[in-house]
Design a protein around this motif. Structure first.
Motif, PDB file in Angstrom:
ATOM      1  N   ALA A 137      -7.649  19.699  14.505  1.00 35.99           N
ATOM      2  CA  ALA A 137      -8.731  19.078  13.729  1.00 35.99           C
ATOM      3  C   ALA A 137      -8.244  17.765  13.132  1.00 35.99           C
ATOM      4  CB  ALA A 137      -9.197  20.030  12.626  1.00 35.99           C
ATOM      5  N   LYS A 164      -7.760  15.132  15.828  1.00 40.89           N
ATOM      6  CA  LYS A 164      -9.072  14.610  16.269  1.00 40.89           C
ATOM      7  C   LYS A 164      -9.593  13.598  15.263  1.00 40.89           C
ATOM      8  CE  LYS A 164     -11.384  18.071  18.988  1.00 40.89           C
ATOM      9  NZ  LYS A 164     -11.999  19.361  18.796  1.00 40.89           N
ATOM     10  N   LEU A 165      -9.465  13.953  13.969  1.00 42.03           N
ATOM     11  CA  LEU A 165      -9.961  13.060  12.916  1.00 42.03           C
ATOM     12  C   LEU A 165      -9.227  11.721  12.943  1.00 42.03           C
ATOM     13  CD1 LEU A 165     -10.313  15.517   9.927  1.00 42.03           C
ATOM     14  CD2 LEU A 165     -12.120  14.097  10.849  1.00 42.03           C
ATOM     15  N   GLU A 166      -7.929  11.785  13.212  1.00 41.81           N
ATOM     16  CA  GLU A 166      -7.142  10.548  13.226  1.00 41.81           C
ATOM     17  C   GLU A 166      -7.550   9.638  14.376  1.00 41.81           C
ATOM     18  OE1 GLU A 166      -3.204  12.127  13.238  1.00 41.81           O
ATOM     19  OE2 GLU A 166      -2.949  11.691  11.102  1.00 41.81           O
ATOM     20  N   LEU A 204     -10.643   9.489  15.548  1.00 40.81           N
ATOM     21  CA  LEU A 204     -12.066   9.135  15.456  1.00 40.81           C
ATOM     22  C   LEU A 204     -12.246   7.663  15.162  1.00 40.81           C
ATOM     23  CD1 LEU A 204     -14.046  11.693  13.282  1.00 40.81           C
ATOM     24  CD2 LEU A 204     -14.316  11.196  15.684  1.00 40.81           C
ATOM     25  N   ILE A 215     -18.778   8.913  14.805  1.00 39.12           N
ATOM     26  CA  ILE A 215     -19.331   9.847  13.819  1.00 39.12           C
ATOM     27  C   ILE A 215     -20.849   9.825  13.858  1.00 39.12           C
ATOM     28  CG2 ILE A 215     -19.416  10.388  11.354  1.00 39.12           C
ATOM     29  CD1 ILE A 215     -16.600   9.576  11.116  1.00 39.12           C
ATOM     30  N   LEU A 232     -18.771  17.731   9.946  1.00 41.39           N
ATOM     31  CA  LEU A 232     -17.542  17.327   9.252  1.00 41.39           C
ATOM     32  C   LEU A 232     -17.651  17.580   7.755  1.00 41.39           C
ATOM     33  CD1 LEU A 232     -16.483  13.960  10.957  1.00 41.39           C
ATOM     34  CD2 LEU A 232     -15.511  16.234  11.243  1.00 41.39           C
ATOM     35  N   ILE A 266      -7.154  17.267   5.702  1.00 36.13           N
ATOM     36  CA  ILE A 266      -8.373  17.210   6.525  1.00 36.13           C
ATOM     37  C   ILE A 266      -9.558  16.727   5.674  1.00 36.13           C
ATOM     38  CG2 ILE A 266     -10.062  18.670   7.760  1.00 36.13           C
ATOM     39  CD1 ILE A 266      -7.674  20.292   8.845  1.00 36.13           C
ATOM     40  N   HIS A 324      -9.363  12.953   5.029  1.00 34.54           N
ATOM     41  CA  HIS A 324      -9.764  12.168   6.202  1.00 34.54           C
ATOM     42  C   HIS A 324     -11.282  12.145   6.359  1.00 34.54           C
ATOM     43  CE1 HIS A 324      -5.688  11.857   7.752  1.00 34.54           C
ATOM     44  NE2 HIS A 324      -6.188  11.020   8.634  1.00 34.54           N
ATOM     45  N   ILE A 325     -11.889  13.328   6.224  1.00 35.08           N
ATOM     46  CA  ILE A 325     -13.349  13.416   6.418  1.00 35.08           C
ATOM     47  C   ILE A 325     -14.063  12.532   5.393  1.00 35.08           C
ATOM     48  CG2 ILE A 325     -15.360  14.954   6.285  1.00 35.08           C
ATOM     49  CD1 ILE A 325     -13.600  17.177   7.450  1.00 35.08           C
ATOM     50  N   TYR A 378     -13.749   8.883   6.170  1.00 34.28           N
ATOM     51  CA  TYR A 378     -14.609   8.441   7.275  1.00 34.28           C
ATOM     52  C   TYR A 378     -16.047   8.236   6.823  1.00 34.28           C
ATOM     53  CZ  TYR A 378     -11.170   8.525  10.851  1.00 34.28           C
ATOM     54  OH  TYR A 378     -10.071   8.227  11.590  1.00 34.28           O
TER      55      TYR A 378
END
Ligand code: ADP
Length: 274
Positions: free
Chosen positions: A102, A105-107, A109, A114, A159, A235, A238-239, A242
């Motif tokens: 997870a 993946k976020l890194e 994005l 999004i 997210l 996590i 990061h979310i 974003y």
């Protein structure tokens, strides 16, 4: 390409020209991207054998249940205990890999990946609360939600749900029996504030600035016992970033903890009555 420019002067302060430095960072970016791909690939590769091990554990447990009478009482107990330990550790590794995947993946994005949409916040929070209710109830923990139906947030719902879930999950994990967790969302100066507050064990001031770092845990043993991976708050951070938002934490040891997510661009939906 990184470009820096500096004016050049002689000993009498007379301008002689401009120095322009071009720095080709293609290779650095390529290495960064390879590093992130590597983390994702390794996580995927690790997951495959673990799924096989998990399958065989279940088969062995079933075989044991079917052949109880063929085993002595002692060896049946030992078998069951060992299988339980293997299963617990495999589950821990699966959780760790899921969180690593997870995060990786976020890194990777990009802003355009999004799926932002105007989403009713109350529904999103209620969904997380429903998901956590059984676990909270089994510890005598109550959850109190305040979020006007009219608040809508520009979010990627999957997210943002994950971010709110991680915070509520932590509040349950790190609060003792019988406490109350409150989840409040409100509009504040064109922003949306979501607060997840518990009256649990709290976090010492010395640890607070570090809790968003990967693998940082105040008490490793407790985190492990609760099924933690040390990646949950990284996590969340990061979310929230974003979403161009920010996350803050306030806490007092022995009193409790409050995480606040602030999201820009609040919108109030029209109510049915107009
Ligand atoms: P973990 O998987 O260990 O829970 P997190 O990244 O979610 O990892 O959290 C990091 C650490 O911050 C936890 O191990 C815990 O020590 C502390 N922590 C997080 N949330 C809370 C909370 N609500 N109350 C007390 N401590 C918390």
């Amino acid at each position: 390409l990184n470009i820096h420019s500096t004016a050049l002067y002689d000993a009498h302060d007379k301008r002689m020209g401009t120095l322009i430095i071009f720095h080709d960072i293609t290779r650095i970016r390529l290495l960064e991207s390879m590093h992130k791909d590597f983390a994702a690939n390794v996580s995927h590769e690790l997951k495959t054998p673990l799924t096989t091990i998990k399958g065989f554990i279940e088969t062995l447990q079933q075989m044991m249940a079917d052949s109880q009478s063929a085993l002595t009482q002692d060896s049946a107990v030992q078998f069951g205990r060992f299988l339980g330990i293997i299963e617990k550790n495999v589950n821990r590794m699966v959780r760790l890999i899921d969180d690593l995947l997870a995060l990786s993946k976020l890194e990777r994005l990009k802003g355009t990946d999004i799926q932002f949409e105007a989403h009713p916040l109350a529904g999103l929070i209620q969904k997380v609360v429903r998901f956590c209710t059984d676990r909270a109830q089994s510890r005598g923990i109550t959850m109190d939600v305040h979020c006007p139906d009219t608040i809508s947030a520009m979010v990627d719902p999957t997210l943002m749900e994950q971010a709110v879930f991680n915070l509520v999950d932590n509040a349950i994990k790190y609060s003792g029996e019988g406490v109350c967790i409150s989840i409040n969302a409100e509009l504040k100066d064109d922003n949306i504030e979501i607060q997840i507050k518990d009256t649990g064990q709290g976090i010492d001031a010395a640890h607070l600035p570090k809790v968003f770092n990967r693998f940082y845990r105040v008490d490793k043993g407790r985190s492990r016992d609760q099924g933690g991976t040390g990646l949950g708050l990284a996590i969340v951070k990061h979310i929230v970033q974003y979403h161009n938002g920010r996350i803050e934490v306030e806490s007092r040891r022995g009193k409790g903890t409050c995480f606040t997510i602030t999201l820009p661009g609040a919108a109030e939906m029209e109510t049915a009555s107009g």
